[in-house]
Design a protein around this motif. Sequence first.
Motif, PDB file in Angstrom:
ATOM      1  N   GLU A  16      53.650  43.930  33.592  1.00 54.16           N
ATOM      2  CA  GLU A  16      53.584  44.896  34.675  1.00 54.16           C
ATOM      3  C   GLU A  16      52.420  44.641  35.624  1.00 54.16           C
ATOM      4  O   GLU A  16      52.212  45.396  36.568  1.00 54.16           O
ATOM      5  CB  GLU A  16      53.457  46.313  34.095  1.00 54.16           C
ATOM      6  N   SER A  17      51.665  43.598  35.361  1.00 55.85           N
ATOM      7  CA  SER A  17      50.510  43.307  36.207  1.00 55.85           C
ATOM      8  C   SER A  17      50.342  41.799  36.348  1.00 55.85           C
ATOM      9  O   SER A  17      50.916  41.012  35.590  1.00 55.85           O
ATOM     10  CB  SER A  17      49.244  43.948  35.649  1.00 55.85           C
ATOM     11  N   LEU A  18      49.540  41.423  37.336  1.00 58.51           N
ATOM     12  CA  LEU A  18      49.270  40.021  37.629  1.00 58.51           C
ATOM     13  C   LEU A  18      47.780  39.754  37.529  1.00 58.51           C
ATOM     14  O   LEU A  18      46.960  40.634  37.802  1.00 58.51           O
ATOM     15  CB  LEU A  18      49.757  39.656  39.036  1.00 58.51           C
ATOM     16  N   LEU A  19      47.431  38.524  37.143  1.00 57.02           N
ATOM     17  CA  LEU A  19      46.047  38.068  37.137  1.00 57.02           C
ATOM     18  C   LEU A  19      45.856  37.084  38.282  1.00 57.02           C
ATOM     19  O   LEU A  19      46.597  36.108  38.399  1.00 57.02           O
ATOM     20  CB  LEU A  19      45.703  37.389  35.805  1.00 57.02           C
ATOM     21  N   VAL A  20      44.873  37.341  39.112  1.00 56.80           N
ATOM     22  CA  VAL A  20      44.610  36.509  40.282  1.00 56.80           C
ATOM     23  C   VAL A  20      43.164  36.029  40.219  1.00 56.80           C
ATOM     24  O   VAL A  20      42.240  36.829  40.077  1.00 56.80           O
ATOM     25  CB  VAL A  20      44.846  37.292  41.588  1.00 56.80           C
ATOM     26  N   SER A  21      42.967  34.724  40.331  1.00 51.76           N
ATOM     27  CA  SER A  21      41.625  34.142  40.329  1.00 51.76           C
ATOM     28  C   SER A  21      41.173  33.884  41.762  1.00 51.76           C
ATOM     29  O   SER A  21      41.953  33.401  42.595  1.00 51.76           O
ATOM     30  CB  SER A  21      41.618  32.824  39.546  1.00 51.76           C
ATOM     31  N   ALA A  22      39.912  34.199  42.031  1.00 50.67           N
ATOM     32  CA  ALA A  22      39.320  33.956  43.344  1.00 50.67           C
ATOM     33  C   ALA A  22      38.022  33.184  43.174  1.00 50.67           C
ATOM     34  O   ALA A  22      37.045  33.694  42.632  1.00 50.67           O
ATOM     35  CB  ALA A  22      39.059  35.271  44.074  1.00 50.67           C
ATOM     36  N   ARG A  23      38.026  31.977  43.648  1.00 50.30           N
ATOM     37  CA  ARG A  23      36.879  31.081  43.479  1.00 50.30           C
ATOM     38  C   ARG A  23      35.611  31.636  44.133  1.00 50.30           C
ATOM     39  O   ARG A  23      34.536  31.645  43.530  1.00 50.30           O
ATOM     40  CB  ARG A  23      37.220  29.711  44.088  1.00 50.30           C
ATOM     41  N   ASN A  24      35.722  32.088  45.377  1.00 50.70           N
ATOM     42  CA  ASN A  24      34.516  32.405  46.146  1.00 50.70           C
ATOM     43  C   ASN A  24      33.947  33.796  45.889  1.00 50.70           C
ATOM     44  O   ASN A  24      32.912  34.158  46.463  1.00 50.70           O
ATOM     45  CB  ASN A  24      34.775  32.198  47.638  1.00 50.70           C
ATOM     46  N   VAL A  83      47.579  32.510  40.244  1.00 53.17           N
ATOM     47  CA  VAL A  83      48.272  33.771  39.993  1.00 53.17           C
ATOM     48  C   VAL A  83      49.083  33.587  38.724  1.00 53.17           C
ATOM     49  O   VAL A  83      49.746  32.564  38.537  1.00 53.17           O
ATOM     50  CB  VAL A  83      49.223  34.166  41.144  1.00 53.17           C
ATOM     51  N   ASP A  84      49.023  34.579  37.832  1.00 48.48           N
ATOM     52  CA  ASP A  84      49.799  34.500  36.599  1.00 48.48           C
ATOM     53  C   ASP A  84      50.206  35.896  36.166  1.00 48.48           C
ATOM     54  O   ASP A  84      49.522  36.886  36.465  1.00 48.48           O
ATOM     55  CB  ASP A  84      48.981  33.831  35.492  1.00 48.48           C
ATOM     56  N   GLU A  85      51.317  35.964  35.462  1.00 51.87           N
ATOM     57  CA  GLU A  85      51.789  37.222  34.916  1.00 51.87           C
ATOM     58  C   GLU A  85      50.933  37.611  33.716  1.00 51.87           C
ATOM     59  O   GLU A  85      50.684  36.789  32.833  1.00 51.87           O
ATOM     60  CB  GLU A  85      53.251  37.061  34.486  1.00 51.87           C
ATOM     61  N   ARG A 130      44.493  32.451  33.053  1.00 51.90           N
ATOM     62  CA  ARG A 130      45.783  32.700  32.385  1.00 51.90           C
ATOM     63  C   ARG A 130      45.577  33.569  31.155  1.00 51.90           C
ATOM     64  O   ARG A 130      44.610  33.396  30.407  1.00 51.90           O
ATOM     65  CB  ARG A 130      46.436  31.386  31.932  1.00 51.90           C
ATOM     66  N   ARG A 131      46.516  34.485  30.924  1.00 55.43           N
ATOM     67  CA  ARG A 131      46.529  35.237  29.681  1.00 55.43           C
ATOM     68  C   ARG A 131      47.314  34.434  28.645  1.00 55.43           C
ATOM     69  O   ARG A 131      48.375  33.883  28.938  1.00 55.43           O
ATOM     70  CB  ARG A 131      47.210  36.583  29.877  1.00 55.43           C
ATOM     71  N   LEU A 185      46.197  43.018  39.116  1.00 63.27           N
ATOM     72  CA  LEU A 185      46.922  43.798  40.109  1.00 63.27           C
ATOM     73  C   LEU A 185      48.147  44.444  39.482  1.00 63.27           C
ATOM     74  O   LEU A 185      48.824  43.828  38.653  1.00 63.27           O
ATOM     75  CB  LEU A 185      47.379  42.899  41.268  1.00 63.27           C
ATOM     76  N   ASP A 186      48.444  45.670  39.894  1.00 65.22           N
ATOM     77  CA  ASP A 186      49.673  46.331  39.466  1.00 65.22           C
ATOM     78  C   ASP A 186      50.848  45.665  40.166  1.00 65.22           C
ATOM     79  O   ASP A 186      50.871  45.562  41.397  1.00 65.22           O
ATOM     80  CB  ASP A 186      49.612  47.820  39.807  1.00 65.22           C
ATOM     81  N   ARG A 187      51.823  45.218  39.389  1.00 67.48           N
ATOM     82  CA  ARG A 187      52.923  44.431  39.946  1.00 67.48           C
ATOM     83  C   ARG A 187      53.873  45.268  40.811  1.00 67.48           C
ATOM     84  O   ARG A 187      54.574  44.726  41.661  1.00 67.48           O
ATOM     85  CB  ARG A 187      53.700  43.782  38.806  1.00 67.48           C
TER      86      ARG A 187
END
Length: 492
Positions: free
Chosen positions: A251-259, A244-246, A299-300, A266-268
């Motif tokens: 105003e939003s988050l980046l979420v990585s999902a392996r599977n 998870v990273d800003e 990551r951004r 996501l909107d924060r």
Amino acid sequence: MAKLRTVLAGLAATALLLTGCTGDADDDIAVAERWDFHSRPDLAPPKVEIDSAAFPTDDGDLSTLLAPKGQTKTDEKSWVGGLILDAAGDPLWIREGGDALWDLRVQEYRGEPVLTWWEGLAETPHTAGEVVILDASYQEIARVGMGGELPQDTSDLHETTITDDDTMFLLSYVKTQTDLSSVGGGADGWVWEGIVQEVDIATGEPLFEWHSLDAVPVDQSEAELKDGEGTKDEPFDYIHLNSVDEDDDGESLLVSARNTHAIYQLDRKTAELNWVLGGKASDFEMGQGATFAWQHDARRRSDGTLTLFDNHAAPRLGDTRGLRLDVDEKKKRAEVVTEYPAPDDRSSGSQGNLQELDNGNVVVGWGSEPYVSEFTKDGKLLTDLTFVGGSNYRAYRSDWHARPVAPPTATKSEPQPDVTRIHMSWNGATEVESWRVLSGDDDDHLSENTVVERTGFETAADITPNGSKIIVEALDDDGKTLASARVAPRVH
């Protein structure tokens, strides 16, 4: 090409060392593989040789942070612990024994540098633990876990990032009942649902929470539902969130999902899903070579690009690499900017990260493969190190300055008549430049024997004592005493 490497005498030597097999012919090999400190015989980390000439001048003083551990729960061969190494590969801080550490790194909390890691039950995806925060004297100042309705000790090992607002991004996997008929399971099946929280470190209150099933259905999973999975006793790990990273808009988050082979924005404020990059439901057209799989650590970056560690393995679908993407949110297209490939056929089936340094260089930790590489921003390999250990979740190079509360340690021996050899170390201290040795009949009658330059984690000095009491002092670059310790006989 400069190379960082462990001092290995070959696979046979490694096998002998890791299994603890020793004999007269192999004693020298074992010593060459691991450190053997007179002053700290309880510590025996792997040796890592670093060619610091490979680093740019504005990069060479950074410390390397590793947390080697076994490949599996039953792996008793690999060295397990935490390591902070200086630019020469000498240990600055060693934590040996106890549970494995995950995501050992330097961060900032309340405007001060801190050392953090996750510890707990690490049986992915059933992980349960907390993030430990230490100050620059290695004193624990906080433990952070999930908030709200989730027990604090149910945080997952994959994410520990502290924000500029003194909050922390955390993940958790929770058993949740859901319909699995779309993937060949039962209508009353069970999954490990991924939960994202942003938690206020001081209060433990969650400021943000997102549940994966609210936006990502199980049929988007790239994982195969195996026989026996999908029950309450063995839920289906359909998404496997791992970072998870800003995002750069704040105003939003980046979420990585392996599977699901996907990254979610996501909107924060509302926790609504803005877009999906990669996987079966991608909102973006993936340019040539831009498709990733089983990835970690999205990551951004300050230049607007998005970086990640592209495992592409377990099962192997391509080559493991670090990856920098240009993600055009208007045109909905992702293009490769730079690849950071392994210098050999190195396939990482789990874990891994990509760190960007202030000078633009990129550090790649190879996860399940015990290697760390550094590249220029445009992809030129500068260095590549390996270590004795099964795996390492994430690797970092960071600026770290610390002075432990615990005192130095010093021992003495007599290698020959009329010579007393002193060995001195101070685990975790980063500001020691030299050591002073004093001796005398009592504390009020000590005189200086010698001052010697620090030569690594442990420094030695030969003296002829002026009395029965011997004291060592750790000195900084101005010759100021940082701490002192009495010398004790070496325990064999």
